[in-house]
Design a protein around this motif. Structure first.
Motif, short mmCIF file in Angstrom:
data_model
loop_
_atom_site.label_atom_id
_atom_site.label_comp_id
_atom_site.label_asym_id
_atom_site.label_seq_id
_atom_site.Cartn_x
_atom_site.Cartn_y
_atom_site.Cartn_z
N LEU A 27 0.81 -1.22 0.00
CA LEU A 27 0.00 0.00 0.00
C LEU A 27 0.84 1.27 0.00
N LEU A 28 2.14 1.14 0.19
CA LEU A 28 3.00 2.33 0.18
C LEU A 28 2.88 3.09 -1.14
N HIS A 29 2.91 2.39 -2.24
CA HIS A 29 2.84 3.05 -3.54
C HIS A 29 1.55 3.87 -3.68
N SER A 30 0.42 3.31 -3.25
CA SER A 30 -0.85 4.05 -3.35
C SER A 30 -0.82 5.30 -2.48
N GLN A 31 -0.15 5.23 -1.33
CA GLN A 31 -0.06 6.41 -0.48
C GLN A 31 0.84 7.48 -1.13
N LEU A 32 1.93 7.05 -1.72
CA LEU A 32 2.82 8.01 -2.37
C LEU A 32 2.14 8.70 -3.55
N ILE A 33 1.29 7.97 -4.27
CA ILE A 33 0.54 8.56 -5.38
C ILE A 33 -0.51 9.54 -4.86
N THR A 34 -1.13 9.20 -3.73
CA THR A 34 -2.19 10.03 -3.14
C THR A 34 -1.64 11.29 -2.48
N LEU A 35 -0.42 11.22 -1.98
CA LEU A 35 0.17 12.30 -1.19
C LEU A 35 0.19 13.63 -1.94
N GLU A 36 -0.38 14.64 -1.28
CA GLU A 36 -0.31 16.03 -1.73
C GLU A 36 0.48 16.78 -0.66
N ILE A 37 1.72 17.07 -0.95
CA ILE A 37 2.59 17.70 0.04
C ILE A 37 2.18 19.16 0.22
N PRO A 38 1.83 19.53 1.45
CA PRO A 38 1.39 20.92 1.67
C PRO A 38 2.58 21.88 1.67
N SER A 39 2.44 22.96 0.93
CA SER A 39 3.51 23.96 0.86
C SER A 39 3.69 24.67 2.20
N TYR A 40 2.67 24.66 3.03
CA TYR A 40 2.69 25.36 4.31
C TYR A 40 3.21 24.50 5.47
N ALA A 41 3.53 23.25 5.20
CA ALA A 41 4.00 22.36 6.26
C ALA A 41 5.50 22.55 6.47
N TYR A 42 5.92 22.34 7.71
CA TYR A 42 7.35 22.24 8.00
C TYR A 42 7.77 20.84 7.60
N CYS A 43 8.81 20.74 6.79
CA CYS A 43 9.24 19.46 6.24
C CYS A 43 10.52 18.99 6.93
N PHE A 44 10.52 17.74 7.37
CA PHE A 44 11.68 17.16 8.02
C PHE A 44 12.01 15.82 7.39
N PRO A 45 13.26 15.66 6.90
CA PRO A 45 13.67 14.37 6.36
C PRO A 45 13.79 13.35 7.48
N ILE A 46 13.44 12.11 7.17
CA ILE A 46 13.39 11.07 8.21
C ILE A 46 14.68 10.26 8.32
N ASP A 47 15.74 10.72 7.68
CA ASP A 47 16.99 9.97 7.72
C ASP A 47 17.85 10.31 8.94
N LYS A 48 17.32 11.09 9.87
CA LYS A 48 18.01 11.43 11.12
C LYS A 48 17.38 10.64 12.26
#
Length: 155
Positions: free
Chosen positions: A120-141
């Motif tokens: 189901l990961l692929h369907s979530q990635l397709i559905t995802l609309e990244i909000p321009s107003y969100a604070y974005c943090f990479p998860i590699d930390k």
């Protein structure tokens, strides 16, 4: 917010502790039917999600009167975020946890006891609309490092 396995629960719990706020796990509000559907590998539709989002919105409204809360929720589409915000007086501060598909798949394979299958990961990635107003943090930390950055930013 973010797709499955991005660390919403881990980061959310730590953030709630740092901010001395209650933690709300959106997965706990899914109906048994939604969980069964996802467990079987079928993505949820908007119609499946709206009662879940309404329940979460009611929960957020209760917590708003008590000083707020930290919610871990996928909130993949703008319309879902609007639904969560609709009844609130204060604006939600959106934190988007962003990771590569490779990292997300690895995390899914390594976790136990969660109903969300890797397919189901692929369907979530397709559905995802990244909000321009969100604070974005990479998860590699490390989670604690991410939370400290979030606290510093919104503090």
């Amino acid at each position: 917010m973010g797709v499955t396995a991005c660390g919403k629960t881990t980061i959310g719990k730590l953030l709630a502790q740092h901010l001395s706020l209650p933690f709300i796990e959106a997965d706990d509000f899914h109906s048994p039917g939604n969980i069964s559907k996802m467990r079987s590998g079928s993505p949820l539709t908007d119609e499946d999600r709206f009662p879940w989002l309404e329940a979460l919105s009611r929960e957020l409204k209760i917590h708003e009167t008590k000083g707020g809360a930290v919610l871990a929720c996928s909130a993949l589409k703008e319309i879902y975020r609007e639904s969560l915000q609709r009844e609130l007086k204060e604006n939600i501060t959106w934190i988007y946890l962003e990771g590569s598909e490779t990292i997300l798949r690895e995390r899914i394979r390594n976790r136990r006891g969660h109903f969300m299958p890797e397919e189901l990961l692929h369907s979530q990635l397709i559905t995802l609309e990244i909000p321009s107003y969100a604070y974005c943090f990479p998860i590699d930390k490390e989670p604690e490092t991410i939370v400290k950055k979030i606290v510093h930013l919104i503090g």
